[in-house]
Scaffold this motif. Structure first.
Motif, PDB file in Angstrom:
ATOM      1  N   MET A  72       9.694  -7.495   8.242  1.00  0.00           N
ATOM      2  CA  MET A  72       9.230  -6.487   9.203  1.00  0.00           C
ATOM      3  C   MET A  72       7.728  -6.635   9.459  1.00  0.00           C
ATOM      4  N   GLU A  73       6.936  -6.522   8.398  1.00  0.00           N
ATOM      5  CA  GLU A  73       5.476  -6.547   8.588  1.00  0.00           C
ATOM      6  C   GLU A  73       4.935  -7.960   8.753  1.00  0.00           C
ATOM      7  N   GLY A  74       5.666  -8.960   8.256  1.00  0.00           N
ATOM      8  CA  GLY A  74       5.148 -10.321   8.259  1.00  0.00           C
ATOM      9  C   GLY A  74       5.658 -11.198   9.391  1.00  0.00           C
ATOM     10  N   ARG A 126      -1.852   5.485   0.782  1.00  0.00           N
ATOM     11  CA  ARG A 126      -2.783   4.991   1.805  1.00  0.00           C
ATOM     12  C   ARG A 126      -1.991   4.251   2.899  1.00  0.00           C
ATOM     13  N   GLN A 127      -1.062   3.418   2.474  1.00  0.00           N
ATOM     14  CA  GLN A 127      -0.269   2.656   3.442  1.00  0.00           C
ATOM     15  C   GLN A 127       0.525   3.592   4.360  1.00  0.00           C
ATOM     16  N   GLY A 128       1.121   4.621   3.770  1.00  0.00           N
ATOM     17  CA  GLY A 128       1.895   5.573   4.566  1.00  0.00           C
ATOM     18  C   GLY A 128       1.022   6.212   5.640  1.00  0.00           C
ATOM     19  N   GLU A 155      -1.703   4.903   6.954  1.00  0.00           N
ATOM     20  CA  GLU A 155      -2.043   3.895   7.973  1.00  0.00           C
ATOM     21  C   GLU A 155      -0.891   3.710   8.964  1.00  0.00           C
ATOM     22  N   GLU A 156       0.349   3.788   8.488  1.00  0.00           N
ATOM     23  CA  GLU A 156       1.489   3.682   9.417  1.00  0.00           C
ATOM     24  C   GLU A 156       1.434   4.836  10.427  1.00  0.00           C
ATOM     25  N   ALA A 157       1.003   6.015   9.965  1.00  0.00           N
ATOM     26  CA  ALA A 157       0.869   7.164  10.870  1.00  0.00           C
ATOM     27  C   ALA A 157      -0.214   6.901  11.919  1.00  0.00           C
ATOM     28  N   ASP A 195      -4.798  -3.963   9.260  1.00  0.00           N
ATOM     29  CA  ASP A 195      -4.101  -3.121   8.270  1.00  0.00           C
ATOM     30  C   ASP A 195      -2.797  -3.775   7.836  1.00  0.00           C
ATOM     31  N   GLU A 196      -2.056  -4.275   8.818  1.00  0.00           N
ATOM     32  CA  GLU A 196      -0.743  -4.846   8.507  1.00  0.00           C
ATOM     33  C   GLU A 196      -0.863  -6.072   7.608  1.00  0.00           C
ATOM     34  N   SER A 197      -1.943  -6.843   7.778  1.00  0.00           N
ATOM     35  CA  SER A 197      -2.054  -8.009   6.899  1.00  0.00           C
ATOM     36  C   SER A 197      -2.331  -7.557   5.463  1.00  0.00           C
ATOM     37  N   GLN A 198      -2.967  -6.383   5.294  1.00  0.00           N
ATOM     38  CA  GLN A 198      -3.115  -5.808   3.945  1.00  0.00           C
ATOM     39  C   GLN A 198      -1.771  -5.320   3.400  1.00  0.00           C
ATOM     40  N   HIS A 199      -0.969  -4.694   4.265  1.00  0.00           N
ATOM     41  CA  HIS A 199       0.352  -4.234   3.823  1.00  0.00           C
ATOM     42  C   HIS A 199       1.181  -5.436   3.364  1.00  0.00           C
ATOM     43  N   LEU A 200       1.084  -6.505   4.147  1.00  0.00           N
ATOM     44  CA  LEU A 200       1.832  -7.720   3.803  1.00  0.00           C
ATOM     45  C   LEU A 200       1.348  -8.284   2.467  1.00  0.00           C
TER      46      LEU A 200
END
Ligand code: FE
Length: 344
Positions: A190-192, A113-115, A117-119, A224-229
């Motif tokens: 990177m994400e944070g 899912r994360q991959g 979302e990056e797309a 989304d990024e805060s979820q990745h973090l």
């Protein structure tokens, strides 16, 4: 790994983020790392697409001679110069470095899912560049051509050396620490940290009713990024529980050192975006903000804070809260095809 005919069932106590004993990476149930399942469901509930956000007002402002200052235009271009390649670097890390070594099927599910979302994020930047009629080659080459962006990306990519080696395997202290370091660098730094000056630039424009379509895209991306973090932090903290021998004093100090180095690189990037300060934001408040963010990230993986700076941009927390509440499907008419309505 070939399967074997057996009546012996998977013991979830053997399931680990990495190095799971008798690891079955295919069988989702029984689940152990429930945070990954929750993150996957949150990701699905947050689904959005860039092309459904109106860019009309941004296009008019970009064409207008008076709506935006030269400094604001330059800031947007540098921000996009970072963004356009950043999510591709993150996607490569998820797919080519992390996924392969993770032995928890529920964590692998979220990584897929994360991959994706990056797309979607890379698509959003492409869509902004296209809508405003910016010079694509100028923006997309910036990560190689502009010092402040190059320095951030070169720093991040140096941590893939080793992990991208096809012979790299987890299972030794040195390699497991190398893997854990990779997650700290990509999630926490990177994400944070590396996304946050660029987020602040976009939301300070939005607060002045400038480039609001682009800023809305970035709001969805920040959600989304805060979820990745969060997921990355859960990975780190769970690996620490499962393999406490990795989290040595020396390793912790090394991670704090990397965060300090990242804060310097991020500050140099912020100054590059806003050399003269802009809309009430000066260099010093950017510095404080980056330090504040870095402290929060360190705390969440159980490390002590370094800077003790106050948050000079309280409106950034508002932007985060707002994007949490925003439901993409409630705010626009969409025609998503679900299984039941597909016509062949
Ligand atoms: Fe991400």
């Amino acid at each position: 790994m070939p399967i074997q005919l057996t009546k012996k069932r998977i013991n979830i106590n053997n399931r680990k983020i990495i190095n799971g004993a008798d690891a079955d990476v295919v069988q989702l149930y029984p689940m152990k790392h429930l945070f990954a399942w929750e993150a996957y469901n949150t990701g699905n509930a947050n689904h959005w697409l860039p092309t459904e956000i109106s860019m009309q007002q941004d296009i008019e402002q970009w064409k207008s001679k008076t709506a935006l200052s030269d400094d604001e235009r330059t800031a947007l271009k540098i921000v996009l110069g970072f963004f356009t390649t950043a999510d591709s670097l993150a996607a490569n890390n998820v797919v080519l470095a992390v996924y392969k070594h993770v032995t928890s099927p529920e964590c692998r599910l979220y990584l897929l899912r994360q991959g994706y979302e990056e797309a979607v994020h890379t698509h959003a930047y492409q869509y902004i560049v296209e809508s405003l009629g910016l010079d694509e080659s100028e923006i997309f080459n910036m990560y190689r051509e502009r010092q402040s962006i190059y320095n951030k990306d070169a720093f991040i990519l140096s941590f893939n050396e080793g992990i991208f080696d096809p012979n790299f395997k987890t299972g030794t202290l040195a390699n497991d620490q190398k893997f854990l370091e990779n997650i700290v660098v990509f999630s926490i730094i990177m994400e944070g940290i590396f996304f946050y000056s660029a987020f602040a630039v976009m939301f300070s424009l939005q607060r002045h009713n400038k480039l609001v379509g682009s800023a809305e895209q970035i709001q969805y991306i920040m959600r989304d990024e805060s979820q990745h973090l969060n997921f990355g932090i859960n990975l780190i903290n769970t690996i620490k529980e499962e393999q406490p021998e990795l989290w040595t004093k020396e390793f912790q100090e090394k991670m704090i050192g990397l965060v300090k180095e990242a804060v310097k690189l991020e500050y140099a990037f912020a100054i590059d975006c806003f050399p003269k300060g802009i809309m009430g934001i000066n260099a010093d408040s950017f510095k404080k903000y980056i330090e504040y963010i870095a402290d929060r990230r360190l705390q969440r993986i159980g490390l002590s804070i370094v800077y003790g700076s106050e948050n000079p941009f309280p409106w950034m927390s508002e932007a985060v809260d707002l994007s949490k509440e925003k439901n993409f499907f409630e705010t626009r008419v969409t025609e998503y095809k679900v299984g039941g309505t597909l016509e062949w």
